[in-house]
Design an enzyme around this catalytic site. Structure first.
Site, PDB file in Angstrom:
ATOM      1  N   ASP A  29       0.863  -1.189   0.000  1.00 27.11           N
ATOM      2  CA  ASP A  29       0.000   0.000   0.000  1.00 27.11           C
ATOM      3  C   ASP A  29       0.898   1.237   0.000  1.00 27.11           C
ATOM      4  OD1 ASP A  29      -1.805   2.143   0.892  1.00 27.11           O
ATOM      5  OD2 ASP A  29      -3.195   0.534   1.403  1.00 27.11           O
ATOM      6  N   ILE A  30       0.645   2.169  -0.920  1.00 31.67           N
ATOM      7  CA  ILE A  30       1.499   3.369  -0.982  1.00 31.67           C
ATOM      8  C   ILE A  30       1.044   4.463  -0.013  1.00 31.67           C
ATOM      9  CG2 ILE A  30       2.393   3.032  -3.322  1.00 31.67           C
ATOM     10  CD1 ILE A  30       0.297   5.147  -4.257  1.00 31.67           C
ATOM     11  N   GLN A  92     -14.051   2.880   2.327  1.00 35.06           N
ATOM     12  CA  GLN A  92     -13.546   2.233   1.109  1.00 35.06           C
ATOM     13  C   GLN A  92     -13.268   3.329   0.082  1.00 35.06           C
ATOM     14  OE1 GLN A  92     -16.214  -0.401  -1.045  1.00 35.06           O
ATOM     15  NE2 GLN A  92     -14.517  -1.310  -2.203  1.00 35.06           N
ATOM     16  N   HIS A  98     -10.610  -5.659  -2.081  1.00 34.77           N
ATOM     17  CA  HIS A  98      -9.231  -5.864  -1.621  1.00 34.77           C
ATOM     18  C   HIS A  98      -9.188  -6.151  -0.139  1.00 34.77           C
ATOM     19  CE1 HIS A  98     -10.146  -1.529  -1.457  1.00 34.77           C
ATOM     20  NE2 HIS A  98      -9.388  -1.484  -0.363  1.00 34.77           N
ATOM     21  N   HIS A 100      -6.757  -5.656   3.236  1.00 28.69           N
ATOM     22  CA  HIS A 100      -5.588  -5.020   3.832  1.00 28.69           C
ATOM     23  C   HIS A 100      -4.900  -6.047   4.731  1.00 28.69           C
ATOM     24  CE1 HIS A 100      -6.780  -0.782   2.936  1.00 28.69           C
ATOM     25  NE2 HIS A 100      -7.994  -1.276   2.992  1.00 28.69           N
TER      26      HIS A 100
HETATM   27  P1  DGP Z   1      -9.664   1.298   1.039  1.00 29.71           P
HETATM   28  O1  DGP Z   1      -9.623   2.652   1.683  1.00 29.71           O
HETATM   29  O2  DGP Z   1     -10.068   0.179   1.967  1.00 29.71           O
HETATM   30  O3  DGP Z   1     -10.459   1.318  -0.244  1.00 29.71           O
HETATM   31  O4  DGP Z   1      -8.159   0.984   0.643  1.00 29.71           O
HETATM   32  C1  DGP Z   1      -7.554   1.380  -0.549  1.00 29.71           C
HETATM   33  C2  DGP Z   1      -6.081   1.398  -0.294  1.00 29.71           C
HETATM   34  O5  DGP Z   1      -5.426   1.477  -1.537  1.00 29.71           O
HETATM   35  C3  DGP Z   1      -5.612   2.593   0.537  1.00 29.71           C
HETATM   36  O6  DGP Z   1      -5.025   2.117   1.740  1.00 29.71           O
HETATM   37  C4  DGP Z   1      -4.612   3.290  -0.335  1.00 29.71           C
HETATM   38  C5  DGP Z   1      -4.276   2.282  -1.388  1.00 29.71           C
HETATM   39  N1  DGP Z   1      -4.000   2.833  -2.711  1.00 29.71           N
HETATM   40  C6  DGP Z   1      -4.734   3.756  -3.385  1.00 29.71           C
HETATM   41  N2  DGP Z   1      -4.193   3.989  -4.591  1.00 29.71           N
HETATM   42  C7  DGP Z   1      -3.101   3.190  -4.679  1.00 29.71           C
HETATM   43  C8  DGP Z   1      -2.124   2.975  -5.704  1.00 29.71           C
HETATM   44  O7  DGP Z   1      -2.136   3.550  -6.779  1.00 29.71           O
HETATM   45  N3  DGP Z   1      -1.134   2.083  -5.425  1.00 29.71           N
HETATM   46  C9  DGP Z   1      -1.085   1.399  -4.241  1.00 29.71           C
HETATM   47  N4  DGP Z   1      -0.069   0.554  -4.077  1.00 29.71           N
HETATM   48  N5  DGP Z   1      -1.983   1.571  -3.254  1.00 29.71           N
HETATM   49  C10 DGP Z   1      -2.981   2.460  -3.484  1.00 29.71           C
END
Ligand code: DGP
Length: 135
Positions: A29-30, A92, A98, A100
């Site tokens: 997660d970034i 979300q 997804h 975590h």
């Molecule tokens: P949620 O809030 O549960 O929908 O989690 C989405 C997660 O995805 C959040 O923790 C940030 C992560 N995220 C969003 N955009 C990107 C991306 O482009 N790359 C990666 N690696 N993570 C991302």
């Protein structure tokens, strides 16, 4: 389809990839809520838990277990949450199902709906390499 995770699967945008098989992909997660925060997704697009197929959720959970184990070996956290969010009240932000994988530290006070803040990309990339070594 305009889905950021589908673009990651298609390698149209980069990610720190941890693991991939026919049905799932795991990557860092970034916007990490904790050190080692990873995501596991099915390759098939489903917006949330209400519509994800049984096969896709099952393969995602199996990969999440594998990733949790590798993160555990790498970081030896005090605990770990496997978490999945659906809908705006549950925070979300990406409408591609997804999970975590969230390593936890004693006293980190991490709460649900933790908010998004960019992480240190060099540190995340270095950690991804260490986690991959433990897969
Ligand atoms: P949620 O809030 O549960 O929908 O989690 C989405 C997660 O995805 C959040 O923790 C940030 C992560 N995220 C969003 N955009 C990107 C991306 O482009 N790359 C990666 N690696 N993570 C991302």
């Amino acid at each position: 389809m305009d889905c950021i995770f589908c673009k990651i699967i298609a390698a149209e945008i980069p990610c720190f990839r941890l693991y991939e098989d026919e049905d799932t992909l795991a990557f860092m997660d970034i916007n990490p809520a904790s050190e080692g925060h990873a995501l596991v997704i099915p390759k098939e697009h489903f917006p949330d838990v209400h519509v994800v197929s049984d096969a896709a959720i099952a393969s995602t959970v199996v990969t999440a277990k594998k990733i949790a184990s590798a993160i555990n070996k790498t970081l030896n956290p005090d605990g770990m949450n496997l978490l999945q969010c659906n809908g705006p009240a549950a925070a979300q932000s990406v409408l591609h199902f997804h999970m975590h994988v969230l390593p936890r530290r004693d006293g980190d006070e991490l709460k649900l709906n933790w908010g998004l803040a960019p992480g240190d990309m060099d540190a995340i990339g270095e950690l991804a390499e260490r986690i991959r070594e433990n897969l």
